[in-house]
Design an enzyme around this catalytic site. Sequence first.
Site, PDB file in Angstrom:
ATOM      1  N   SER A  77      -9.326  16.211  19.030  1.00  0.00           N
ATOM      2  CA  SER A  77      -9.291  15.009  19.871  1.00  0.00           C
ATOM      3  C   SER A  77      -9.921  15.331  21.211  1.00  0.00           C
ATOM      4  CB  SER A  77      -7.851  14.548  20.087  1.00  0.00           C
ATOM      5  OG  SER A  77      -7.776  13.545  21.086  1.00  0.00           O
ATOM      6  N   TYR A  95       1.364  15.649  22.371  1.00  0.00           N
ATOM      7  CA  TYR A  95       0.159  15.394  21.592  1.00  0.00           C
ATOM      8  C   TYR A  95      -1.019  16.196  22.152  1.00  0.00           C
ATOM      9  CZ  TYR A  95      -3.633  12.774  19.345  1.00  0.00           C
ATOM     10  OH  TYR A  95      -4.729  12.408  18.623  1.00  0.00           O
TER      11      TYR A  95
END
Length: 679
Positions: A556, A569
């Site tokens: 990501s 996250y």
Amino acid sequence: MRTHPAVADLVARSNRLGADPKNTNYAGGNASAKGTTTDPVTGSDVELLWVKGSGGDLGTLTEKGLAVLRLDRMRALVDVYPGVEREDEMVAAFDFCLHGKGGAAPSIDTAMHGLVDAAHVDHLHPDAGIAIATAADGEALTKQVFGDAVAWVPWRRPGFQLGLDIARIKAENPGAIGVVLGGHGITAWGDTSEECVANSLRIITTAQEYIDANGAAEPFGPVLPGYEPLPEAERRRSAAALAPLLRGLASTDRPQVGHFTDSDVVLDFVSREKHPALAELGTSCPDHFLRTKVKPMVLDLPPTAPLEDVKARLRELHEAYRADYAAYYDRHASADSPAMRGADPAIVLVPGVGMFSYGANKQTARVAGEFYVNAINVMRGAEALSTYAPIDEAEKFRIEYWSLEEAKLQRMPKPKPLATRVALVTGAASGIGLATARRLAAEGACVVVADLDLEKATEAAKEIGSADVAVGVAADVSDAEQVAAAMREAVLAFGGVDLVVNNAGLSISKPLLETTEKDWDLQHDVMAKGSFLVSREAARIMIEQGMGGDIVYISSKNSLFAGPNNVAYGATKADQAHQVRLLAAELGEHQIRVNGVNPDGVVRGSGIFAGGWGAKRAAVYGVPEDELGAYYAQRTLLKREVLPEHCADAVFALAGGELSRTTGLHVPVDSGVAAAFLR
């Protein structure tokens, strides 16, 4: 244009015969019909032959799969036939007999159908029929089993001369309904389609009933002590442990996809006393050995032998097999023979475990295994009545390296970029994972759709394609045993693993002070630990295969970009990103490339965003949830939304062959987020 009644009958008959494996094998045999229609040029009647074209399958045949030829021109070829030494030239002559536009290419068996004086003709490869055809006393058995109803045709390679032989034998035996072709199969005929199929089935049924009533009870001999099949669970674990090594060995000359079967037919054969000698004799029917090679590689250790001993022995046997195949080629090749296509086995038999078969794709590998099961059935029938006596290896070589067979192979379409590669994608039932699985399959890969939800994984796999293209497996990537089990399913389905996409994930969006220890552990278990477990199991398989491989992490932009309310996250994505660098450095010596994809804000189709993450991120940024994708797009340099398919494009770019010297790279798929630029 209306379908001719003879064509409708032919297609229906072909489908009926091809639907039952006892009648013929996949893509084996052919059927034809003759009839009269109006020539659109002259307005006069013209006699036509409709026959299954080259490479078609009876069970799925349609009118488009038929070659259509003028009978007057076909019969006239007899007058210009230059003799058996030049009979291959007649295949090109069939093109000058074609009627109309389109249609399939005529096969080598076209002469048989056109020259035999019958309105309808079937040529089939039933196991029971080939058992008689390959028996040492096949001619006498044919007389004994069928009387005057079926005649014997001595072995001859398929072609124009065989068509002439059968036509002559039919003329000399007016009461016959068909023939047994030595070493090959059967041919039947009839005045109507119904009579023809009835005659075909009569020959097949009569042969099988005779074998059942008169054959020896144990034609393969007694069970070898210690060679009994392992229990199913143990058998499949052993198969999965051996599959990567065997696939690597079978791919020495060119990459192959694998198939495994532990059917009762195979397990019984490899447990019996005669199996080594019979396997060494090889197969007989041309349809069989063109797919299975002239003989299999057979492990000569019992199923209880230690795994490392088995692996060492398989390496020795493979080396010996390659030398033996090269010697076979050298014994029979002439100056104008095609180059040797490869010396690796297509079939590997492992007592107590089963059979591994290999091919350029899953269907080819599966069909090769099915053909060897046919060959076992043939050997059983021949040994039950007599002695199995296949055609000699010189004849096998003439067919395997036939110029016509080589021409057929050269006409095969160019393989897709990921052909022969086996990909496993985690979290593949939705979002980026599903888009990636679809793209990899579209580019030629066999795909294992792994997901926490087995039902969804199975549905996704079915949507992608048949079981020859995609299978679904359950996998909680945070559980080491479930990961290992998913990998075992992958190697049993396709032979091994070449490409793994670490995509499974979840997202917990909370401020630091609201993030619990449980949140932190769950986030890291699924993505950091999960990626580690998947990569570790994949690397074990890839190293054993010795074929290199790719591991791709869907990381990501958050692995680089520090955003608010995102500590669990973002930290686990940073963990994944560094795994890419660490594994690239460690696995490079094995030609395993490890790369990453860094998306941003993939909202549409995302299971993560649909599961509550989207609402939380929308609240953080103060926008409606249904506008979150557009919001993410507007903060990028390109102002364009990122979709799952864009991430799939990046995975393909990394693994598709164009970046073969790239490892340790992270590819941004974020429409340009300057704060996440790699520095």
